[in-house]
Scaffold this active site. Sequence first.
Site, PDB file in Angstrom:
ATOM      1  N   LYS A 229       9.234   2.623   2.496  1.00  0.00           N
ATOM      2  CA  LYS A 229       9.711   2.125   3.784  1.00  0.00           C
ATOM      3  C   LYS A 229      10.877   1.165   3.541  1.00  0.00           C
ATOM      4  O   LYS A 229      11.954   1.595   3.139  1.00  0.00           O
ATOM      5  CB  LYS A 229       8.556   1.506   4.570  1.00  0.00           C
TER       6      LYS A 229
ATOM      7  N   HIS B 145       4.256  -2.072   6.535  1.00  0.00           N
ATOM      8  CA  HIS B 145       5.272  -2.306   7.569  1.00  0.00           C
ATOM      9  C   HIS B 145       5.746  -3.753   7.573  1.00  0.00           C
ATOM     10  O   HIS B 145       6.168  -4.262   8.611  1.00  0.00           O
ATOM     11  CB  HIS B 145       4.736  -1.911   8.945  1.00  0.00           C
TER      12      HIS B 145
ATOM     13  N   SER C  31       0.796  -0.281  12.516  1.00  0.00           N
ATOM     14  CA  SER C  31       2.059   0.449  12.580  1.00  0.00           C
ATOM     15  C   SER C  31       2.334   1.106  13.925  1.00  0.00           C
ATOM     16  O   SER C  31       3.483   1.251  14.311  1.00  0.00           O
ATOM     17  CB  SER C  31       2.096   1.490  11.463  1.00  0.00           C
TER      18      SER C  31
HETATM   19  C1  LIG Z   1       3.208   4.289   5.652  1.00  0.00           C
HETATM   20  C2  LIG Z   1       1.904   3.654   5.469  1.00  0.00           C
HETATM   21  C3  LIG Z   1       1.066   4.022   4.425  1.00  0.00           C
HETATM   22  C4  LIG Z   1       1.393   5.170   3.513  1.00  0.00           C
HETATM   23  O1  LIG Z   1       2.425   4.815   2.642  1.00  0.00           O
HETATM   24  P1  LIG Z   1       3.056   5.965   1.730  1.00  0.00           P
HETATM   25  O2  LIG Z   1       3.625   5.244   0.576  1.00  0.00           O
HETATM   26  O3  LIG Z   1       4.061   6.669   2.567  1.00  0.00           O
HETATM   27  O4  LIG Z   1       1.939   6.883   1.350  1.00  0.00           O
HETATM   28  C5  LIG Z   1      -0.119   3.339   4.243  1.00  0.00           C
HETATM   29  N1  LIG Z   1      -0.468   2.324   5.075  1.00  0.00           N
HETATM   30  C6  LIG Z   1       0.306   1.963   6.110  1.00  0.00           C
HETATM   31  C7  LIG Z   1      -0.124   0.842   6.995  1.00  0.00           C
HETATM   32  C8  LIG Z   1       1.512   2.614   6.345  1.00  0.00           C
HETATM   33  O5  LIG Z   1       2.257   2.264   7.384  1.00  0.00           O
END
Ligand SMILES: *Cc1c(COP(=O)(O)O)cnc(C)c1O
Length: 398
Positions: A245, A214, A186
Amino acid sequence: MDSGFTDHLKAVLAEIEADGFTKRERELVSPQGGTVRLEGSSERVINLCANNYLGLADEPAIVEAAGAALERYGFGMASVRFICGTNELHRALEERIASYLGKDDAILFGSCFDANGGIFETLLTAEDAVISDALNHASIIDGIRLSKAQRFRYANSDMDDLETQLKAADAAGARFKLIVTDGVFSMDGYVAKLPEICTLAEQYGALVMIDDCHATGHLGDKGRGTPALTGVGNRVDIISGTLGKTLGGAMGGFIAASQPIIDILRQRARPYLFSNALAPSIVAGSIKALEIAEAADDRRERLKRHAQRFRTALGEAGFDLLPGETPIIPVMLNDANRATAMAQELGRRGVMVTAFSFPVVPKGKARIRTQMSAALTDEDIGFAIGAFIDAGKALSII
Ligand SMILES: *Cc1c(COP(=O)(O)O)cnc(C)c1O
């Protein structure tokens, strides 16, 4: 009795501030979108830092679906899933996610942080080994820490090192081996080398897990994520992902995998057993988001076009970018204070970005991570490019 504890915290905070690592939160007074309005300002600004890749965060059809569920099922479940917190919508979304990602079943969590936090301890024991990419998300690192499995770490996307670690796990007598990687890293926007990883996994008899937070919804055919993008399909055994996301951006996480893996997680995963069920409105909105995302080739196309244009223009202007093809385009400033200054200059010019510094990225690797969104128009992208060039010149960065 304080015994100087407050003074200690104040000193730590002063150090964070002096290093330029303080994270300040801006308040949005509009919905999340391609442009947003911030508290204290009447002007809308272009938003280049949301994980709103397909622009679904304020999508009317999703808001409507969530609103209807709110009316029908009320505000919350007030229970974990196994006591009395399972609404019919939970199962509908789990089945929908599973079929979208080509897995037997899926299980919802309060977040992907929780999904990653619970999976390793549940699946692996001290007899087993987990082999993890050095740049994996904090939630994977923490999840591994919570497990008793033997731990092996390989340098980011270094396939020679991965093989070395697989051999080391075998030498240590590991019963089962699980390789885990982010699908897209990310902070850098790099895509994991899934074909090579799967080949090594098959050669050494290891399972493969990816965290596709992502990617799910916007990368690969129909947005099926990095396995689709890299052509490995079902060679990946376990996929964790988020509803926070691309898929509407509310909250919630999931794991999709074979039936026995999902079944054991439902029995044993601590963040599942001991944490509240997702609110029905969020689940209903996420079902709609998934339906829209699957059919959103037009949005995926726009996202790709924006990313190519923005990347090319900033590269030609002389900015130091990390290479890649995802909608994550990191502009490297390296020094934390410089990154903060650049973010402020862009803010003044009507573009909202965030400076990332330690501990989110390594010290000396501060950056502005820009993220494209299908909610942005061609004019927005042109405006943002102009603002970057202007701000970069003002700070003598280019
Ligand atoms: C955003 C993200 C998470 C966390 O996700 P949430 O649902 O916001 O807790 C976990 N792993 C990666 C790679 C992320 O980018």
